[in-house]
Design a protein around this motif. Sequence first.
Motif, short mmCIF file in Angstrom:
data_model
loop_
_atom_site.label_atom_id
_atom_site.label_comp_id
_atom_site.label_asym_id
_atom_site.label_seq_id
_atom_site.Cartn_x
_atom_site.Cartn_y
_atom_site.Cartn_z
N SER A 2 35.10 52.30 47.93
CA SER A 2 35.07 51.26 46.90
C SER A 2 35.25 49.91 47.57
O SER A 2 35.36 49.81 48.78
CB SER A 2 36.11 51.52 45.82
N HIS A 3 35.28 48.87 46.78
CA HIS A 3 35.34 47.51 47.29
C HIS A 3 36.49 46.78 46.62
O HIS A 3 36.68 46.89 45.41
CB HIS A 3 34.02 46.79 47.00
N VAL A 4 37.24 46.04 47.42
CA VAL A 4 38.33 45.22 46.90
C VAL A 4 38.06 43.78 47.30
O VAL A 4 37.76 43.50 48.46
CB VAL A 4 39.70 45.67 47.45
N ILE A 5 38.16 42.89 46.33
CA ILE A 5 38.03 41.45 46.56
C ILE A 5 39.42 40.85 46.42
O ILE A 5 40.12 41.11 45.44
CB ILE A 5 37.11 40.80 45.51
N ARG A 11 44.28 28.14 39.85
CA ARG A 11 45.09 28.16 38.63
C ARG A 11 45.96 29.41 38.51
O ARG A 11 46.69 29.54 37.54
CB ARG A 11 44.20 28.04 37.40
N TYR A 12 45.88 30.32 39.48
CA TYR A 12 46.71 31.52 39.46
C TYR A 12 47.77 31.38 40.54
O TYR A 12 47.50 30.86 41.62
CB TYR A 12 45.85 32.77 39.67
N HIS A 13 48.96 31.85 40.27
CA HIS A 13 50.12 31.57 41.11
C HIS A 13 50.23 32.39 42.39
O HIS A 13 51.13 32.16 43.20
CB HIS A 13 51.41 31.74 40.29
N LYS A 14 49.32 33.32 42.63
CA LYS A 14 49.34 34.11 43.86
C LYS A 14 47.95 34.69 44.08
O LYS A 14 47.07 34.56 43.22
CB LYS A 14 50.38 35.22 43.78
N LEU A 15 47.77 35.34 45.22
CA LEU A 15 46.50 36.01 45.46
C LEU A 15 46.32 37.12 44.44
O LEU A 15 47.31 37.75 44.01
CB LEU A 15 46.47 36.62 46.86
N ILE A 16 45.09 37.36 44.05
CA ILE A 16 44.80 38.44 43.11
C ILE A 16 43.61 39.24 43.63
O ILE A 16 42.64 38.68 44.12
CB ILE A 16 44.54 37.90 41.68
N ALA A 17 43.74 40.56 43.54
CA ALA A 17 42.69 41.46 43.98
C ALA A 17 41.94 42.01 42.78
O ALA A 17 42.53 42.23 41.71
CB ALA A 17 43.28 42.60 44.81
N LEU A 18 40.64 42.23 42.96
CA LEU A 18 39.79 42.84 41.93
C LEU A 18 39.12 44.07 42.52
O LEU A 18 38.70 44.05 43.68
CB LEU A 18 38.70 41.86 41.48
N ASP A 38 42.92 53.60 46.60
CA ASP A 38 42.46 52.85 47.77
C ASP A 38 42.87 51.38 47.69
O ASP A 38 43.29 50.78 48.68
CB ASP A 38 40.94 52.95 47.92
N ALA A 39 42.73 50.77 46.52
CA ALA A 39 43.09 49.36 46.36
C ALA A 39 44.59 49.16 46.54
O ALA A 39 45.03 48.18 47.16
CB ALA A 39 42.64 48.85 45.00
N ILE A 40 45.40 50.08 46.03
CA ILE A 40 46.86 49.98 46.21
C ILE A 40 47.20 50.11 47.69
O ILE A 40 48.00 49.33 48.23
CB ILE A 40 47.59 51.04 45.36
N HIS A 41 46.59 51.07 48.39
CA HIS A 41 46.83 51.20 49.83
C HIS A 41 46.41 49.93 50.56
O HIS A 41 47.10 49.49 51.49
CB HIS A 41 46.10 52.42 50.40
N PHE A 42 45.29 49.34 50.15
CA PHE A 42 44.86 48.08 50.76
C PHE A 42 45.94 47.00 50.56
O PHE A 42 46.30 46.30 51.51
CB PHE A 42 43.52 47.62 50.17
N LEU A 43 46.46 46.89 49.35
CA LEU A 43 47.49 45.88 49.09
C LEU A 43 48.75 46.17 49.89
O LEU A 43 49.39 45.24 50.41
CB LEU A 43 47.79 45.78 47.60
N LEU A 138 33.18 29.04 38.92
CA LEU A 138 33.75 28.23 37.84
C LEU A 138 35.21 27.86 38.07
O LEU A 138 35.69 26.88 37.51
CB LEU A 138 33.64 28.97 36.50
N ALA A 139 35.91 28.64 38.89
CA ALA A 139 37.35 28.41 39.06
C ALA A 139 37.71 28.07 40.50
O ALA A 139 38.88 28.10 40.86
CB ALA A 139 38.13 29.64 38.60
N ASP A 140 36.71 27.75 41.33
CA ASP A 140 36.93 27.37 42.72
C ASP A 140 37.73 28.40 43.51
O ASP A 140 38.52 28.07 44.39
CB ASP A 140 37.62 26.00 42.82
N GLY A 141 37.53 29.67 43.18
CA GLY A 141 38.21 30.74 43.91
C GLY A 141 37.64 30.89 45.31
O GLY A 141 36.44 30.74 45.53
N ALA A 142 38.53 31.17 46.24
CA ALA A 142 38.14 31.51 47.61
C ALA A 142 38.43 33.00 47.76
O ALA A 142 39.56 33.43 47.57
CB ALA A 142 38.93 30.69 48.62
N CYS A 143 37.40 33.78 48.06
CA CYS A 143 37.55 35.24 48.03
C CYS A 143 37.15 35.88 49.35
O CYS A 143 36.30 35.37 50.06
CB CYS A 143 36.70 35.82 46.91
#
Length: 185
Positions: A2-5, A11-18, A38-43, A138-143
Motif C-alpha cells: 500500500s502507499h502512505v503519504i 493549518r494542521y498542528h503536526k504531520l499527518i499521514a494518509l 503497514d501504515a502504523i508500522h511506518f509511523l 489548495l492547502a499548501d501541503g508539502a507531502c
Amino acid sequence: ISHVILCDVPRYHKLIALADCVVNLSPDIKQKHDMLVDAIHFLHSIGIAKPKVAIVAAVEVVNPAMPATVDAAELVRQSKLPGFPEAIVEGPFGFDNAISAEAARIKGITSSVSGDPDLVLLPDIEASNILYKGLIYLADGACAGTITGARVPIVLTSRADTVFSRLASVAVSLRAARHRPHPIG
C-alpha cells in the motif's frame, strides 16, 4: 502493498499521514487491515510510538448501506485484538470530525482521536487521492510518500511532484527502511 503519504499542512498542528492514496483502488476489509497495519508500522518507524488513527467514511455512524462505515467499525474491533500494532484506532469518522475536535464536539462525538489524528485511513483511492491532491494544491501541503508492505519501502512519486516532495519521499523511505519495527518474512 500500500502507499502512505506524510503531509505537512500549514493549518494542521503536526504531520499527518494518509493511506492509501496510490495503490489499492477499492480495498476490501482484508486489504484495509493490511494497509492499516503497514501504515502504523511506518509511523512507528518514523518515531510515532502510539499513532492516533482516524478511519474515515462519508459519515460517522455505522450504516450497513455504506460499506466504508461497516469496514471502519470492523477495523476498530480488530485493532483491539492481541498482536495488533500499538495505536489508538477509532472510526468511522466523517472527515470533519476526524480533523476537528470542535466538529466532533458539535456532533456529540467523544474521541481521543478527533482533532489529533496522525493517520487518516480513507475508504478508497478516489477519496484518498482527491484529498491528497487537495492538501497540496489548495492547502499548501508539502507531502512525501512511500510504498509500504514490501521487503523495503519503495519511493513512488507523481510526475507532477515538486523536487521537495521527491527528496522528502526518498528521506522518509530511507528512515522507514532503517527503523523497521518488524521483520518481513
